[in-house]
Design an enzyme around this catalytic site. Structure first.
Site: not given
Ligand code: UD1
Length: 371
Positions: A206
């Site tokens: 991821h």
């Molecule tokens: C975040 C953390 C990362 C951790 C990871 C575990 C930061 C900078 N990064 O990254 O260190 O390893 O979480 O999962 O804080 N999304 C959904 N549903 C959710 C959560 C996220 O659809 O429940 C989508 C968001 O809208 C976004 C993408 O997934 O488009 C990434 O989510 P984001 O929280 O920005 O960062 P992660 O890649 O999850």
């Protein structure tokens, strides 16, 4: 009722770190409140962990998920400032390295509230990782720094953090693992997640550096397809990865591969059940490097560096470049039963949360001089 301690959680890897802390602090009689920023908001990225880790429902839910880094961090700060002003805790505890960690520690620090950082001192020395920036900044403004491994002590000493603020306590992520390990066999959801294959790979990817860019993602897909010619691959998909696979039209072909099992994100117990049965983990996660080290399961971490070097030095982890042939070669070595002997790092014993609670209790004691 007056709040003594606020614990902040936001994203999936935070929940298993907060659970042992909550238990240890609440059992010492403190009023502990849990704040969930909402950085992760899907039920299978958040709610299921609260149930399975027996964490109480958050006292405050900020509902600030999604957006760019600036939007997410800023929105969390604005919302958390209000909660902090209301609750007036004596200390704020943050865990890990996600955007919620830096956002809330920055707000607390400026409000004159002490900050405890759990999992301090880890460094990848790679500023292209957003987490590295979060780690460095959070440590710089924290008052109590709780360290999981030796390298953390060295890094903080090199950065000039005074020794009396730093505590080598072990690993709270392992506390949660130890806590639930016995229940995995009997838990219904976990049992339902188990697979029939006796030999299989479990894969999670991821990191933006691996999944955002088309060419890198294509190589990830090619690697999984090649490994799947050797053994079945189970692949629970993070929302970021799923979105990127769809955007680049790669999901269909991957799902159609007969030996690749694309899954939705799994609950904690379900994932641990799959992990404990796996022959090899292929991942770019932070926490999985630690869990496999504790379980002594071979782990290939598809990254150029790790902020958790002890997992490679003592543990069963190895860094590999994103290269189909190199990864295939390491998988074959593992299948041939030629993997290194590994050890569990010091103080990864299931009691880190209690050690942290002892230090926090001492720092809150009225007669104590605090750092
Ligand atoms: C975040 C953390 C990362 C951790 C990871 C575990 C930061 C900078 N990064 O990254 O260190 O390893 O979480 O999962 O804080 N999304 C959904 N549903 C959710 C959560 C996220 O659809 O429940 C989508 C968001 O809208 C976004 C993408 O997934 O488009 C990434 O989510 P984001 O929280 O920005 O960062 P992660 O890649 O999850």
């Amino acid at each position: 009722m007056e709040t003594d301690i606020l614990i902040v959680v936001g994203a999936r890897p935070n929940f298993m770190k907060a659970a042992p802390l909550y238990r240890a602090l609440a059992s010492r009689g403190y009023t502990v409140k849990l704040v969930h920023t909402g950085q992760h908001y899907d039920a299978n990225m958040s709610d299921v962990f609260f149930e399975q880790l027996q964490l109480p429902r958050p006292d405050e839910y900020l509902g600030v998920g999604g957006g760019t880094h600036a939007e997410q961090t800023a929105n969390i700060m604005v919302a958390f400032e209000k909660v902090l002003a209301q609750a007036t805790p004596k200390i704020v505890v943050v865990v890990g390295d996600v955007n919620s960690t830096i956002a809330c520690s920055l707000v607390a620090s400026k409000a004159g509230v002490r900050v405890a950082h759990v999992e301090a001192g880890l460094r990848s020395f790679d500023r292209s990782m957003p987490e590295e920036i979060n780690r460095v900044l959070t440590d710089r403004i924290s008052d109590l720094l709780f360290v999981t491994e030796d390298s953390g002590l060295r890094n903080l000493a090199n950065e000039g953090v005074p020794e009396h603020q730093v505590f080598f306590v072990g690993n709270v992520m392992i506390d949660s693992l130890v806590h639930v390990l016995n229940t995995i066999e009997s838990d219904e959801a976990a049992r339902a997640a188990s697979v029939e294959d006796r030999t299989y790979a479990l894969c999670t990817m991821h990191r933006p550096s691996n999944v955002d860019d088309f060419e890198r993602l294509q190589t990830v897909v090619d690697t999984i397809a090649s490994v799947a010619r050797e053994l079945p691959v189970y692949l629970p998909l993070h929302p970021r990865t799923r979105k990127s696979l769809v955007r680049h039209s790669l999901l269909e072909a991957l799902s159609a591969h007969e030996n690749v099992h694309v899954l939705d994100p799994l609950g904690y117990l379900e994932f641990l059940k799959l992990m404990t049965g796996a022959t090899v983990l292929i991942t770019d996660s932070g926490g999985i490097q630690e869990e496999t080290t504790y379980l002594r399961i071979p782990c290939l971490t598809v990254r150029e560096n790790t902020e958790r070097p002890v997992t490679c030095e003592l543990g069963s982890n190895e860094l590999v470049p994103l290269d189909v042939d190199r990864i295939l070669d390491r998988v074959r070595t593992i299948l041939a039963g030629r993997w290194k002997e590994s050890r569990i790092p010091p103080l990864w014993d299931g009691h880190a949360g209690e050690r942290i609670a002892d230090v926090i209790a001492a720092s809150l004691a009225p007669a104590q001089t605090v750092p």
